[in-house]
Design an enzyme around this catalytic site. Structure first.
Site, PDB file in Angstrom:
ATOM      1  N   ARG A   1       0.795  -1.251  -0.033  1.00 32.74           N
ATOM      2  CA  ARG A   1      -0.097  -0.198  -0.181  1.00 32.74           C
ATOM      3  C   ARG A   1       0.871   1.332   0.040  1.00 32.74           C
ATOM      4  O   ARG A   1       0.535   2.234  -0.714  1.00 32.74           O
ATOM      5  CB  ARG A   1      -0.904  -0.060   1.215  1.00 32.74           C
ATOM      6  CG  ARG A   1      -1.703   1.245   1.161  1.00 32.74           C
ATOM      7  CD  ARG A   1      -3.206   1.247   2.092  1.00 32.74           C
ATOM      8  NE  ARG A   1      -3.195   0.243   3.359  1.00 32.74           N
ATOM      9  CZ  ARG A   1      -2.522   0.597   4.312  1.00 32.74           C
ATOM     10  NH1 ARG A   1      -1.699   1.537   4.624  1.00 32.74           N
ATOM     11  NH2 ARG A   1      -2.413  -0.329   5.397  1.00 32.74           N
TER      12      ARG A   1
ATOM     13  N   LYS B   1      -8.291   6.002 -19.356  1.00 33.59           N
ATOM     14  CA  LYS B   1      -8.488   6.300 -20.991  1.00 33.59           C
ATOM     15  C   LYS B   1      -7.188   6.462 -21.585  1.00 33.59           C
ATOM     16  O   LYS B   1      -6.610   5.366 -21.871  1.00 33.59           O
ATOM     17  CB  LYS B   1      -8.989   7.906 -20.589  1.00 33.59           C
ATOM     18  CG  LYS B   1     -10.204   8.043 -19.391  1.00 33.59           C
ATOM     19  CD  LYS B   1     -11.357   7.167 -19.907  1.00 33.59           C
ATOM     20  CE  LYS B   1     -12.399   7.255 -18.603  1.00 33.59           C
ATOM     21  NZ  LYS B   1     -12.765   8.509 -18.050  1.00 33.59           N
TER      22      LYS B   1
END
Ligand SMILES: *Cc1c(COP(=O)(O)O)cnc(C)c1O
Length: 381
Positions: free
Chosen positions: A46, A197
């Site tokens: 993490r 994207k």
């Protein structure tokens, strides 16, 4: 290094233990320590993971930043930025934002005491007029989604900073990508991407990115990323890094195809207004020309027949353009903002800014332009 080299080599080192040219997918949560607290820079994934580190260095490099951060989604990257703020702080944001950003601002963060002002950012005065002593963040997208409005990043950053240098200017650079415009070079403090994207570019992952060039801000964002926990996983980091390496050649073709399609649509008798910043008739064409090196692969347009039925007939007829949410992948997509990407914006707001049934958004891919145009030709019959 020039941009087209940075996409491939920026911030990259060969993996030291084997010389592996691509970073391995370090599919691990934890790292062996030789003595308590003695380790090789990695403790728990993490906080940091070597595959993610490689990607984060690439992210920083392509935006001319010093630090990059990879998140589980574009929205979790935005969430990280908003957590810099405190109750009572005010944000000035564009009025034509990605629907999910608007939803996060109004439905998640407003209730924690943040105040949002939504303004038309194609005029700098609309931004500066809203600044109060509590303004802490300017959030802008350019070009906007789906109406392709252009905000002048340099002018907004300069004027905002001249009023109060502590106000952060953040730019969602998802549509343009650093191939076309580099907000940090234009005076912004934070660049955000939905790496889902163009940066990823292959419609095979969901990811977000932040890039900054300020050490203190980087520390704060890293703390929130670590403490909030919305990190990108190693497999997705590998895929995104692979995507970034071809960003420049993909974008070159997206721009070529986007321009050809915008021009084709502008001359079609069934098509009304075409929203494309590359047209001289676009109200902010001059600003677009100044801050972007080309005009990208996103094109929105209206059908002259404003009925929902006409729009649906078109949307159900394309074959090469896939009817789907999202954008920025190698394949062409078509989207109906009212029922798809912008459904979460309340109708009165939507109508006010012009997101109506006749509006269609194209994410023009990198296929052969002849196939794309004949597909539109058929669907417009
Ligand atoms: C998709 C998108 C987002 C949200 O990113 P996710 O990766 O879907 O969470 C934010 N801004 C823009 C402009 C987008 O297109």
């Amino acid at each position: 290094m020039k941009f087209n080299t940075k996409t491939i080599h920026g911030g990259q080192k060969h993996e030291p233990s084997t010389g592996s040219v691509m970073p391995p997918i370090f599919q691990t949560s934890t790292y062996a320590q030789s003595s308590p607290g003695v380790h090789k820079g990695y403790e728990y994934s993490r906080a940091a993971n070597p595959t993610r580190t490689a990607l984060e260095n690439a992210f920083a490099s392509i935006e001319n930043g010093t630090h990059g951060f990879a998140f589980a989604s574009g929205l979790s990257a935005i969430d990280c930025v908003l957590r810099l703020l405190n109750p009572g702080d005010e944000v000035i944001a564009g009025d034509d934002l990605y629907g999910g950003s608007y939803r996060m601002f109004t439905r998640l963060f407003q209730k924690y005491g943040l105040k949002f002002h939504f303004v038309d950012m194609d005029n700098v005065d609309n931004v500066t007029n809203q600044i109060t002593d509590n303004t802490k963040l300017i959030w802008l997208e350019t070009p906007t989604n789906p109406l392709m409005k252009i905000a002048d990043i340099g002018a907004i950053a300069t004027q905002v900073k001249s009023i109060n240098n502590n106000i952060l200017v953040a730019v969602d650079n998802t549509f343009a990508t650093p191939y076309l415009q580099k907000p940090l070079d234009l005076g912004a403090d934070i660049v955000m991407h939905s790496a889902t994207k163009y940066l990823g570019g292959h419609s095979d992952l969901v990811m977000g990115a932040l890039m900054v060039k300020n050490e203190k801000l980087a520390e704060e964002l890293h703390f929130i990323q670590f403490a909030g926990g919305a990190v990108a996983g190693p497999m997705d980091s590998f895929l995104a890094l692979r995507g970034v390496k071809t960003l420049h050649i993909r974008m070159q073709r997206h721009c070529e195809n986007g321009k050809a399609i915008a021009e084709y649509l502008a001359h079609h008798p069934k098509v009304g207004h075409v929203y494309y910043p590359g047209f001289k008739s676009h109200p902010n064409h001059e600003v677009a020309k100044k801050q972007m090196s080309d005009f990208g692969g996103m094109v929105s347009f209206r059908l002259k027949d404003v009925s929902k039925a006409a729009a649906f007939k078109f949307l159900e007829s394309t074959k090469v353009f896939t009817l789907a949410e999202s954008l920025g992948g190698v394949e062409s997509l078509v989207n109906h903002p009212v029922t798809m990407t912008h459904a979460s914006i309340p109708e009165p707001e939507r109508l006010k800014i012009g997101i109506t049934d006749s509006l269609i958004r194209l994410s023009v891919g990198i296929e052969d332009i002849d196939d794309l145009i004949s597909d539109l030709e058929r669907a417009l019959l």
